[in-house]
Scaffold this motif. Structure first.
Motif, PDB file in Angstrom:
ATOM      1  N   SER A 102       0.763  -0.785  -0.178  1.00  0.00           N
ATOM      2  CA  SER A 102       0.102   0.049  -0.120  1.00  0.00           C
ATOM      3  C   SER A 102       0.351   1.458  -0.187  1.00  0.00           C
ATOM      4  CB  SER A 102      -1.134  -0.156   1.056  1.00  0.00           C
ATOM      5  OG  SER A 102      -0.273  -0.168   2.458  1.00  0.00           O
ATOM      6  N   MET A 103       2.008   1.641   0.684  1.00  0.00           N
ATOM      7  CA  MET A 103       2.793   1.815   0.705  1.00  0.00           C
ATOM      8  C   MET A 103       4.167   2.035   0.689  1.00  0.00           C
ATOM      9  SD  MET A 103       1.426   4.768   3.891  1.00  0.00           S
ATOM     10  CE  MET A 103       2.297   6.145   3.454  1.00  0.00           C
ATOM     11  N   PRO A 104       5.188   2.600   0.065  1.00  0.00           N
ATOM     12  CA  PRO A 104       6.703   2.123  -0.955  1.00  0.00           C
ATOM     13  C   PRO A 104       7.582   2.455   0.773  1.00  0.00           C
ATOM     14  CG  PRO A 104       5.866   4.341  -1.805  1.00  0.00           C
ATOM     15  CD  PRO A 104       4.534   2.963  -1.237  1.00  0.00           C
ATOM     16  N   ASP A 105       8.345   1.833   0.923  1.00  0.00           N
ATOM     17  CA  ASP A 105       9.590   2.584   1.579  1.00  0.00           C
ATOM     18  C   ASP A 105       9.811   3.696   0.989  1.00  0.00           C
ATOM     19  OD1 ASP A 105       8.698   0.184   3.327  1.00  0.00           O
ATOM     20  OD2 ASP A 105      10.884  -1.109   2.377  1.00  0.00           O
ATOM     21  N   LYS A 106      10.714   3.801  -0.046  1.00  0.00           N
ATOM     22  CA  LYS A 106      10.757   5.295  -0.604  1.00  0.00           C
ATOM     23  C   LYS A 106      10.164   5.667  -2.020  1.00  0.00           C
ATOM     24  CE  LYS A 106      14.974   2.619  -1.676  1.00  0.00           C
ATOM     25  NZ  LYS A 106      16.981   2.129  -1.015  1.00  0.00           N
ATOM     26  N   ILE A 107      10.885   6.398  -2.027  1.00  0.00           N
ATOM     27  CA  ILE A 107      10.322   6.586  -3.780  1.00  0.00           C
ATOM     28  C   ILE A 107      12.093   7.504  -4.649  1.00  0.00           C
ATOM     29  CG2 ILE A 107       9.744   8.562  -5.086  1.00  0.00           C
ATOM     30  CD1 ILE A 107       7.598   8.674  -3.532  1.00  0.00           C
ATOM     31  N   VAL A 108      12.042   6.197  -5.473  1.00  0.00           N
ATOM     32  CA  VAL A 108      13.569   6.818  -6.697  1.00  0.00           C
ATOM     33  C   VAL A 108      12.564   7.572  -7.689  1.00  0.00           C
ATOM     34  CG1 VAL A 108      15.587   5.366  -8.017  1.00  0.00           C
ATOM     35  CG2 VAL A 108      14.554   5.107  -5.408  1.00  0.00           C
ATOM     36  N   ILE A 109      13.296   8.959  -8.199  1.00  0.00           N
ATOM     37  CA  ILE A 109      13.184   9.292  -9.376  1.00  0.00           C
ATOM     38  C   ILE A 109      14.189   9.347 -10.110  1.00  0.00           C
ATOM     39  CG2 ILE A 109      12.623  11.838 -10.421  1.00  0.00           C
ATOM     40  CD1 ILE A 109      11.152  12.364  -7.948  1.00  0.00           C
ATOM     41  N   GLU A 110      14.466   9.144 -11.878  1.00  0.00           N
ATOM     42  CA  GLU A 110      15.223   8.891 -12.703  1.00  0.00           C
ATOM     43  C   GLU A 110      14.703   9.852 -13.421  1.00  0.00           C
ATOM     44  OE1 GLU A 110      16.673   8.641 -16.718  1.00  0.00           O
ATOM     45  OE2 GLU A 110      14.216   8.144 -16.178  1.00  0.00           O
ATOM     46  N   TYR A 111      15.764  10.746 -13.764  1.00  0.00           N
ATOM     47  CA  TYR A 111      15.983  11.718 -14.608  1.00  0.00           C
ATOM     48  C   TYR A 111      17.091  11.758 -15.705  1.00  0.00           C
ATOM     49  CZ  TYR A 111      19.064  14.519 -11.224  1.00  0.00           C
ATOM     50  OH  TYR A 111      20.608  14.158 -10.639  1.00  0.00           O
ATOM     51  N   GLU A 112      17.010  12.509 -16.885  1.00  0.00           N
ATOM     52  CA  GLU A 112      17.978  12.649 -17.599  1.00  0.00           C
ATOM     53  C   GLU A 112      18.572  14.313 -17.589  1.00  0.00           C
ATOM     54  OE1 GLU A 112      15.984  10.930 -21.641  1.00  0.00           O
ATOM     55  OE2 GLU A 112      14.607  12.257 -20.766  1.00  0.00           O
ATOM     56  N   GLU A 113      20.045  13.971 -17.042  1.00  0.00           N
ATOM     57  CA  GLU A 113      20.414  15.097 -16.514  1.00  0.00           C
ATOM     58  C   GLU A 113      21.815  15.984 -18.276  1.00  0.00           C
ATOM     59  OE1 GLU A 113      22.484  15.747 -12.024  1.00  0.00           O
ATOM     60  OE2 GLU A 113      24.147  14.633 -14.054  1.00  0.00           O
ATOM     61  N   SER A 114      22.129  16.216 -17.533  1.00  0.00           N
ATOM     62  CA  SER A 114      23.213  17.390 -18.462  1.00  0.00           C
ATOM     63  C   SER A 114      23.614  18.961 -18.199  1.00  0.00           C
ATOM     64  CB  SER A 114      22.188  17.601 -19.642  1.00  0.00           C
ATOM     65  OG  SER A 114      23.356  17.538 -20.900  1.00  0.00           O
ATOM     66  N   GLN A 115      24.560  18.671 -18.525  1.00  0.00           N
ATOM     67  CA  GLN A 115      24.776  20.100 -17.900  1.00  0.00           C
ATOM     68  C   GLN A 115      25.626  21.446 -19.051  1.00  0.00           C
ATOM     69  OE1 GLN A 115      26.997  20.285 -14.966  1.00  0.00           O
ATOM     70  NE2 GLN A 115      25.723  18.382 -14.788  1.00  0.00           N
ATOM     71  N   THR A 116      24.987  21.084 -20.113  1.00  0.00           N
ATOM     72  CA  THR A 116      24.167  21.949 -20.992  1.00  0.00           C
ATOM     73  C   THR A 116      23.032  21.553 -21.486  1.00  0.00           C
ATOM     74  OG1 THR A 116      24.701  20.361 -23.109  1.00  0.00           O
ATOM     75  CG2 THR A 116      26.954  21.964 -21.927  1.00  0.00           C
ATOM     76  N   SER A 117      22.771  22.463 -21.920  1.00  0.00           N
ATOM     77  CA  SER A 117      20.662  22.547 -22.739  1.00  0.00           C
ATOM     78  C   SER A 117      20.532  21.578 -23.855  1.00  0.00           C
ATOM     79  CB  SER A 117      20.261  23.597 -22.857  1.00  0.00           C
ATOM     80  OG  SER A 117      20.905  24.224 -24.253  1.00  0.00           O
ATOM     81  N   SER A 118      21.874  20.754 -24.241  1.00  0.00           N
ATOM     82  CA  SER A 118      22.019  20.276 -25.420  1.00  0.00           C
ATOM     83  C   SER A 118      21.215  18.548 -24.770  1.00  0.00           C
ATOM     84  CB  SER A 118      22.965  19.814 -25.631  1.00  0.00           C
ATOM     85  OG  SER A 118      23.005  18.558 -26.826  1.00  0.00           O
ATOM     86  N   TYR A 119      20.537  18.251 -25.724  1.00  0.00           N
ATOM     87  CA  TYR A 119      19.324  16.787 -25.759  1.00  0.00           C
ATOM     88  C   TYR A 119      20.395  15.535 -25.775  1.00  0.00           C
ATOM     89  CZ  TYR A 119      15.874  14.195 -24.415  1.00  0.00           C
ATOM     90  OH  TYR A 119      14.574  12.770 -24.018  1.00  0.00           O
TER      91      TYR A 119
END
Length: 273
Positions: free
Chosen positions: A233-250
């Motif tokens: 019913s409730m997770p112990d923790k939440i993990v959020i994966e995201y796309e990171e960059s040191q510039t604005s280029s994808y």
């Protein structure tokens, strides 16, 4: 005049409320909490409800006659006399500042290529930051379904609407964020893994500045799908994966993750939900 700042943690961990007072020989009983609040009513008739359940009615409603909030939540700074009123009770208070919090989306499905076209500079956990309105941004819960995540992203400063370097420009409004939960994706037991994706209009535009802003996410549908899949019913923790960059280029993103506690924040209320 000496200023003091105190921090109060709601639900034991993440939702932070700031207080300040002035000392003039004797303690001034005026306190100024700062918190994410639910927006009620409309222009000229606003009130704001705390995550603790009490409601603030503006004593200076006329000062808000030009404030138009199109969001369900706002970051509110208000003041009241603590010698006459308690924190956790409905009250009339002076609204010093109010900023609407933009909504992101949270969807119980796998990500597809079209979900993202821009990188994220960073996500932050429990760290006060300054974003373009000049107010702190930090990771916080309103309740177990509503989460505020501070996201730092690139924007185009050449389209600024004013001369102040902290003032937002037209490009700020072209950014949107969404969380995705894939029930078929493997993850550690007790972990709710979501993927954060960033979309922007005109993704080929070079964006030279970073902005940090708290976004609101309602994860009720995701939690329902997670429970249906795992029986938890409730997770112990939440993990959020995201796309990171040191510039604005994808083109040069790397995958990064932000992890934070969930169940322990709300476990005292589990029996009542």
């Amino acid at each position: 005049m000496k200023k003091q700042k105190l921090a109060v943690v709601f639900a034991a961990l993440l939702t932070m409320v700031g207080f300040s007072s002035c000392l003039n020989g004797e303690t001034d009983p005026t306190v100024s909490p700062k918190e994410f609040m639910k927006v009620n009513g409309g222009v000229g008739y606003y009130s704001f409800t705390s995550s603790s359940g009490y409601t603030i009615t503006p004593a200076n409603m006329s000062a808000l006659k030009d404030v138009q909030l199109s969001t369900s939540y706002a970051y509110v700074i208000y003041s009241y006399d603590s010698s006459l009123m308690e924190l956790n009770e409905d009250k009339s208070a002076t609204i010093n500042a109010v900023v609407g919090i933009r909504d992101g989306w949270a969807m119980p499905r796998a990500t597809v290529e079209e979900d993202g076209n821009a990188p994220i500079y960073s996500l932050q956990n429990n760290t006060e930051l300054i974003y373009y309105y000049g107010y702190p941004a930090y990771l916080a819960y309103y309740d177990k379904y509503n989460l505020f995540i501070p996201i730092t992203y690139y924007y185009d400063s050449s389209e600024k609407s004013g001369e102040d370097s902290e003032e937002s420009g037209a490009d700020i409004d072209t950014h949107s964020f969404a969380l995705y939960y894939d029930s078929e994706e493997a993850s550690d037991k007790g972990t709710l893994l979501m993927h954060l994706r960033h979309k922007v209009i005109n993704p080929d535009t070079k964006r030279d500045k970073t902005n940090t802003e708290s976004f609101h996410f309602n994860i009720a549908a995701v939690l329902s799908a997670y429970t249906a899949k795992t029986g938890i019913s409730m997770p112990d923790k939440i993990v959020i994966e995201y796309e990171e960059s040191q510039t604005s280029s994808y083109d040069n993103t790397i995958s990064n993750k932000l992890e934070f506690e969930y169940k322990s924040v709300f476990e005292e209320n589990i029996a009542n939900n």
